[in-house]
Scaffold this active site. Structure first.
Site, PDB file in Angstrom:
ATOM      1  N   GLY A  36     -30.938  14.597   2.819  1.00  0.00           N
ATOM      2  CA  GLY A  36     -29.628  15.104   2.431  1.00  0.00           C
ATOM      3  C   GLY A  36     -29.127  16.037   3.507  1.00  0.00           C
TER       4      GLY A  36
ATOM      5  NE  ARG B 267     -29.708  20.161  11.569  1.00  0.00           N
ATOM      6  CZ  ARG B 267     -30.074  20.203  12.817  1.00  0.00           C
ATOM      7  NH1 ARG B 267     -30.026  21.339  13.473  1.00  0.00           N
ATOM      8  NH2 ARG B 267     -30.486  19.112  13.415  1.00  0.00           N
TER       9      ARG B 267
ATOM     10  CE  LYS C 142     -26.417  17.917  13.150  1.00  0.00           C
ATOM     11  NZ  LYS C 142     -26.439  16.605  13.833  1.00  0.00           N
TER      12      LYS C 142
ATOM     13  CG  ASP D 147     -33.389  27.250  10.689  1.00  0.00           C
ATOM     14  OD1 ASP D 147     -32.823  26.133  10.671  1.00  0.00           O
ATOM     15  OD2 ASP D 147     -33.638  27.861  11.751  1.00  0.00           O
ATOM     16  N   GLY D 148     -31.616  25.511   7.986  1.00  0.00           N
ATOM     17  CA  GLY D 148     -30.200  25.237   7.772  1.00  0.00           C
ATOM     18  C   GLY D 148     -29.324  25.477   8.994  1.00  0.00           C
TER      19      GLY D 148
ATOM     20  NE  ARG E 297     -21.383  14.571  11.663  1.00  0.00           N
ATOM     21  CZ  ARG E 297     -22.719  14.514  11.510  1.00  0.00           C
ATOM     22  NH1 ARG E 297     -23.498  14.281  12.537  1.00  0.00           N
ATOM     23  NH2 ARG E 297     -23.255  14.702  10.320  1.00  0.00           N
TER      24      ARG E 297
ATOM     25  NE  ARG F 173     -25.695  11.358   6.472  1.00  0.00           N
ATOM     26  CZ  ARG F 173     -25.965  12.053   7.563  1.00  0.00           C
ATOM     27  NH1 ARG F 173     -26.911  11.667   8.376  1.00  0.00           N
ATOM     28  NH2 ARG F 173     -25.291  13.152   7.847  1.00  0.00           N
TER      29      ARG F 173
ATOM     30  CG  ASP G 279     -32.151   9.665   7.838  1.00  0.00           C
ATOM     31  OD1 ASP G 279     -33.019   8.830   8.122  1.00  0.00           O
ATOM     32  OD2 ASP G 279     -32.096  10.794   8.356  1.00  0.00           O
ATOM     33  CG  ASN G 280     -30.155  10.019  11.793  1.00  0.00           C
ATOM     34  OD1 ASN G 280     -29.766  10.841  10.964  1.00  0.00           O
ATOM     35  ND2 ASN G 280     -31.215  10.226  12.553  1.00  0.00           N
TER      36      ASN G 280
HETATM   37  P1  AMP Z   1     -32.207  14.566  11.649  1.00  0.00           P
HETATM   38  O1  AMP Z   1     -33.520  14.180  12.227  1.00  0.00           O
HETATM   39  O2  AMP Z   1     -31.493  15.655  12.396  1.00  0.00           O
HETATM   40  O3  AMP Z   1     -31.343  13.409  11.365  1.00  0.00           O
HETATM   41  O4  AMP Z   1     -32.540  15.268  10.250  1.00  0.00           O
HETATM   42  C1  AMP Z   1     -33.342  14.705   9.253  1.00  0.00           C
HETATM   43  C2  AMP Z   1     -33.248  15.531   7.986  1.00  0.00           C
HETATM   44  O5  AMP Z   1     -33.692  16.857   8.202  1.00  0.00           O
HETATM   45  C3  AMP Z   1     -31.836  15.646   7.431  1.00  0.00           C
HETATM   46  O6  AMP Z   1     -31.920  15.616   6.027  1.00  0.00           O
HETATM   47  C4  AMP Z   1     -31.390  16.990   7.947  1.00  0.00           C
HETATM   48  O7  AMP Z   1     -30.404  17.567   7.122  1.00  0.00           O
HETATM   49  C5  AMP Z   1     -32.678  17.800   7.886  1.00  0.00           C
HETATM   50  N1  AMP Z   1     -32.703  18.888   8.876  1.00  0.00           N
HETATM   51  C6  AMP Z   1     -32.813  18.792  10.222  1.00  0.00           C
HETATM   52  N2  AMP Z   1     -32.823  20.011  10.799  1.00  0.00           N
HETATM   53  C7  AMP Z   1     -32.730  20.907   9.793  1.00  0.00           C
HETATM   54  C8  AMP Z   1     -32.702  22.340   9.730  1.00  0.00           C
HETATM   55  N3  AMP Z   1     -32.771  23.094  10.811  1.00  0.00           N
HETATM   56  N4  AMP Z   1     -32.600  22.907   8.510  1.00  0.00           N
HETATM   57  C9  AMP Z   1     -32.542  22.168   7.410  1.00  0.00           C
HETATM   58  N5  AMP Z   1     -32.562  20.840   7.392  1.00  0.00           N
HETATM   59  C10 AMP Z   1     -32.659  20.190   8.571  1.00  0.00           C
HETATM   60 MG    MG Z   2     -29.734  12.942  10.512  1.00  0.00          MG
END
Ligand code: AMP
Ligand code: MG
EC number: 2.7.7.-
Length: 487
Positions: free
Chosen positions: A90, A93, A113, A125-126, A176, A183, A252-253
């Site tokens: 989900g 962040r 983002k 950490d969001g 963005r 997705r 998810d991407n």
């Molecule tokens: P990504 O690999 O960036 O596509 O992220 C995969 C998942 O991890 C997604 O659900 C993102 O929202 C979550 N995510 C990535 N980085 C963070 C972060 N720093 N804090 C919280 N959630 C994250």
């Molecule tokens: Mg992602």
């Protein structure tokens, strides 16, 4: 031209309710400041470019202020990550602030983002750091300028908020824009959690808002899936033709709209290398450059599985079968144009493959090769380029074939050839080392380099005076940069 408070909201996704997303407020960054804004992206919202310089702009996109009509939501989805299913992901962040429609009647999602923790943050950490926010900003706007479908980026807001990665960095937010942030993983989430009603609601939502023309077809959902297959085939053909490596093609991407989405450790090829892996945590090369093509199909199959409640397996399989031939056709069409050809011949595929084989392990710069090929007549250009190849005899044989092919293609002047080829062969691409230079300056508080690079990349096909340094091969230090995956 609109002022910031004149945006008109229509939050269609938020209205789907709490099964699809959760209300979360952005967590403000300290001392928000504009790092860079895209005038072209601002125009999509009819925004006056001058508003980017106002303090309220940095406050809005740094999480301090919110429009009364915005309804910030964290979306829930899931997805296949490196081939394995993760049941719940989900917006961990990022927040969908709302949907804005412009004077042309187009809806744009505003997605912030780096906006802080949400129920989907898991161990994170969001936050997003300046480095990764700049990379996403530059990549979206550069891909768009190359004609590759992508989400867009309105701005990057920097701050003094400390964020811990391998070392202490500074938090940033990137705004963005996309017509939708849905997705493949959204469909997977409702399929695997066995929530057929919500899944049907989601499918209706996507069909009505994003594929309305499919409504007219006898089987609207099947028509929609076919269209998604076609758009993905075309997008990935463009990635391959221009040497773009996404790096994290988890489902998810993958956008339901067939646009490039969620930028992480992406890279454009410098030297041509079919086996290039830009993601250093991708030990098996699942998302290597050449694997992007079959992975595109794998991802579409994962989506197809999630659509089995709506479409028969046979029909889904048939639609999936369209992917490779469509990919091939788009790819070949683009590569022909990159070679300056205006007609199609049976053997063109082997002409392209033969060239790439010679480039492999030769250290030939992928972008500059095509640009230089168009600078001169075919005969002169190949004579000048041959020194770059390790297998010169092999290249000579290819060059003879190419010259003969060009001669059969048509009778045009060198001026026409150059103009046509330069219109499809960029001089400037987002090389990792260029992004790295801009990031280093921005981390030291100087935003002039990122702004200049963004400008240059917004006209990649046009030679720009005084910008020669952006059209060079990378220096040795910039060749195989390790891009941190923590972002
Ligand atoms: P990504 O690999 O960036 O596509 O992220 C995969 C998942 O991890 C997604 O659900 C993102 O929202 C979550 N995510 C990535 N980085 C963070 C972060 N720093 N804090 C919280 N959630 C994250
Ligand atoms: Mg992602």
């Amino acid at each position: 031209m609109k002022a910031l408070d004149e945006l008109t909201f229509d939050n269609r996704f938020a209205r789907l309710g709490d099964a699809f997303s959760t209300h979360v407020l952005p967590e403000p960054l300290d001392e928000p400041r504009l790092v860079v804004a895209s005038k072209a992206a601002m125009a999509l919202l009819d925004l006056d470019p001058a508003v980017a310089e106002t303090s309220v702009f940095a406050e809005l996109f740094g999480g301090h202020k919110l429009w009364a009509e915005a309804e910030p939501r964290a979306m829930v989805y899931s997805g296949h990550q490196f081939g394995g299913y993760t049941p719940q992901l989900g917006d961990g962040r990022g927040l969908l602030l709302g949907e804005v429609y412009n004077e042309a009647g187009e809806h744009w999602d505003l997605h912030l983002k780096g906006a802080g923790m949400t129920p989907y943050s898991r161990m994170g950490d969001g936050r997003a750091v300046l480095r990764s926010s700049i990379r996403e900003f530059l990549a979206s706007e550069a891909l768009h300028a190359l004609g590759i479908p992508t989400s867009r980026a309105l701005c990057v807001i920097g701050s003094s908020t400390p964020v811990w990665r391998e070392k202490q960095e500074r938090g940033a937010m990137v705004l963005r824009l996309a017509h939708s942030h849905i997705r493949f993983g959204h469909f997977e989430y409702f399929y695997y959690t066995k929530k057929p009603e919500q899944q049907a609601e989601l499918a209706e939502h996507v069909l009505n808002l994003h594929y309305p023309e499919c409504r007219e077809q006898p089987e609207p959902y099947l028509a929609m899936f076919r269209e998604i297959v076609e758009r993905n085939a075309e997008m990935i053909a463009k990635w391959q033709a221009y040497g773009f490596c996404h790096g994290v093609m988890n489902t998810d991407n993958m956008s339901i709209l067939g646009i490039t989405f969620d930028f992480g450790p992406f890279a454009f090829l410098d030297d041509f290398d079919a086996h290039f892996i830009c993601n250093h945590s991708d030990h098996e090369g699942r998302y290597s450059f050449s694997n992007q093509v079959p992975i595109g199909q794998w991802n579409l199959s994962a989506l197809a599985q999630a659509l089995t409640p709506f479409i028969s397996v046979d029909a889904l399989k048939e639609a999936l079968g369209l992917y490779l031939p469509l990919y091939q056709a788009h790819y070949l069409d683009l590569m022909r144009r990159r070679l300056g050809l205006t007609t199609a011949e049976e053997d063109d595929q082997t002409l392209v493959e033969g060239l790439l084989k010679l480039m492999q392990n030769s250290g030939v710069d992928y972008t500059l090769f095509f640009r230089r090929l168009g600078d001169e007549s075919a005969t002169l250009a190949v004579a000048q380029l041959r020194d770059d190849f390790v297998d010169m005899a092999g290249f000579d044989a290819w060059a003879e074939r190419y010259k003969a092919r060009v001669a059969r293609d048509g009778d045009y002047t060198q001026e026409q050839r150059r103009e046509r080829m330069h219109a499809v062969n960029p001089l400037y691409i987002l090389r990792n080392y260029l992004a790295q230079n801009a990031i280093a300056a921005a981390e030291a508080g100087d935003y002039s380099e990122i702004r200049r690079l963004h400008e240059v990349l917004s006209k990649p096909f046009e030679e720009q005076a005084g910008m020669e340094q952006y059209a060079q091969r990378p220096p040795d230090w910039g060749k195989h940069l390790e891009i941190s995956c923590s972002s």
